[in-house]
Design an enzyme around this catalytic site. Sequence first.
Site, PDB file in Angstrom:
ATOM      1  CG  ASP A  79      -2.023   0.931   1.235  1.00 26.20           C
ATOM      2  OD1 ASP A  79      -2.001   1.847   0.397  1.00 26.20           O
ATOM      3  OD2 ASP A  79      -2.927   0.787   2.083  1.00 26.20           O
TER       4      ASP A  79
ATOM      5  N   GLY B 262      -5.072   3.403  -8.057  1.00 28.26           N
ATOM      6  CA  GLY B 262      -5.264   3.598  -9.491  1.00 28.26           C
ATOM      7  C   GLY B 262      -4.391   4.686 -10.110  1.00 28.26           C
TER       8      GLY B 262
ATOM      9  CG  ASP C 146      -9.461   3.190   1.158  1.00 23.66           C
ATOM     10  OD1 ASP C 146      -8.649   2.992   0.239  1.00 23.66           O
ATOM     11  OD2 ASP C 146      -9.154   3.168   2.361  1.00 23.66           O
TER      12      ASP C 146
END
Length: 402
Positions: free
Chosen positions: A151, A201, A222
């Site tokens: 992440d 993205g 999210d």
Amino acid sequence: MRTYKLWAVAACMVAAIVATAPASVAQTPVAQTPPMGWNSWNFFAGKVTDADVRAAADALVSTGMKDAGYVYVNIDDTWEGQRDANGVIQTNSKFPDMKALADYVHSKGLKIGIYSSPGPKTCAGYAGSLGHEEQDAKTYAAWGIDYVKYDLCSFIPAVMMKQAPNDHAAQMRLMHEAYAKMSHAIESTGRPMVLSMCQYGWDAVWEWGASVGGNLWRTTGDINPTWDRIAKIGFSQDGLERYAGPGHWNDPDMLEVGNGRLSLAEDRSHFSLWAMLAAPLLAGNDLAHMKPEVSAILMNRAVIAVDQDKLGEQGHRAYAEGEFEVWQRNLSGGAMAVCIIDNGSSRYSTHPFHLQLDKLGLRGTQTGTDLWTGKSVTLTDNMPIELGAHDVLMVRLDHPAA
Ligand code: GLA
């Protein structure tokens, strides 16, 4: 001349041996269909513990979800502790023994996933992997990890903004390199692990995610358990279908089925749309305490079969009209899935809608199966379809007539 020939023969023999040798462990393909399992974040967020993860693993088995294909048990953020004197990452007190937890999950015939960041900190402020990528991948392999969600988070301020303050192209290069680095680190361990890229993205990740070793990549910010957010994310995936396929998938985020105050119609539509999208099916609810109606949705095998179809072709919007979204997906064996969702703004109204088969490339009456009732259904041109607000009609046509 003679020496050259000998070398040529030797080279051919080596090539033949290499070609016929079984694939090394590192080459074992993963994610040939969209990954299925559970992830801790959407329900437990920062509170997740070892006991919650064990309970989720137990529930995957006892509910039958494992048999339906849900195999990954993924621990999201907040398991991380400090690094020891040698830089080896430790768990925090919520996860007393990660190896023992992984062994437990494996003993159930399941696989286990973990989470980190290419930055110094994770999104929740725990230790990230920056400067420790190879070391962390080795630790994951030693624990028996099968899936890594990586992440971006603090990599943005700590590396991208710092090293290339006013150079967007250089920032993007740094981001690409960070994912490639973890992918290589994982590969060097020799243990197959799914690499889940989470950078929301950015920089059209679908265009380059597979080239840096990603098996799936988040396409948006999210998700949350509201219909508006689910619809916004799900219906924005049209056009990304050409980037998905075996081994590399678009990821519109983990499931919210059973979370928040979603109605059962919304749960059904969410699940149907994710299946149309060939999306990873990572349940994000409290599996140990879910209602039977929710587990029935998550275990609808006919809908799962659409998601997991071996062709791996992601569906797309056929057309939208008023409040109705009509999506289609080509399936193996010449079959097709058609999904009609009432995306109306009022939760309590119903709306008449007339299906136009030519917009799906279909001609004449079509017979198929309603995947939510299991009954056979006939689709005729211009037929009125009435759905409750945010509800879905999902049909499998085994022999669509064009
Ligand atoms: C980000 C991700 C979420 C979750 C959290 C954890 O917001 O997009 O899926 O992993 O971080 O902190």
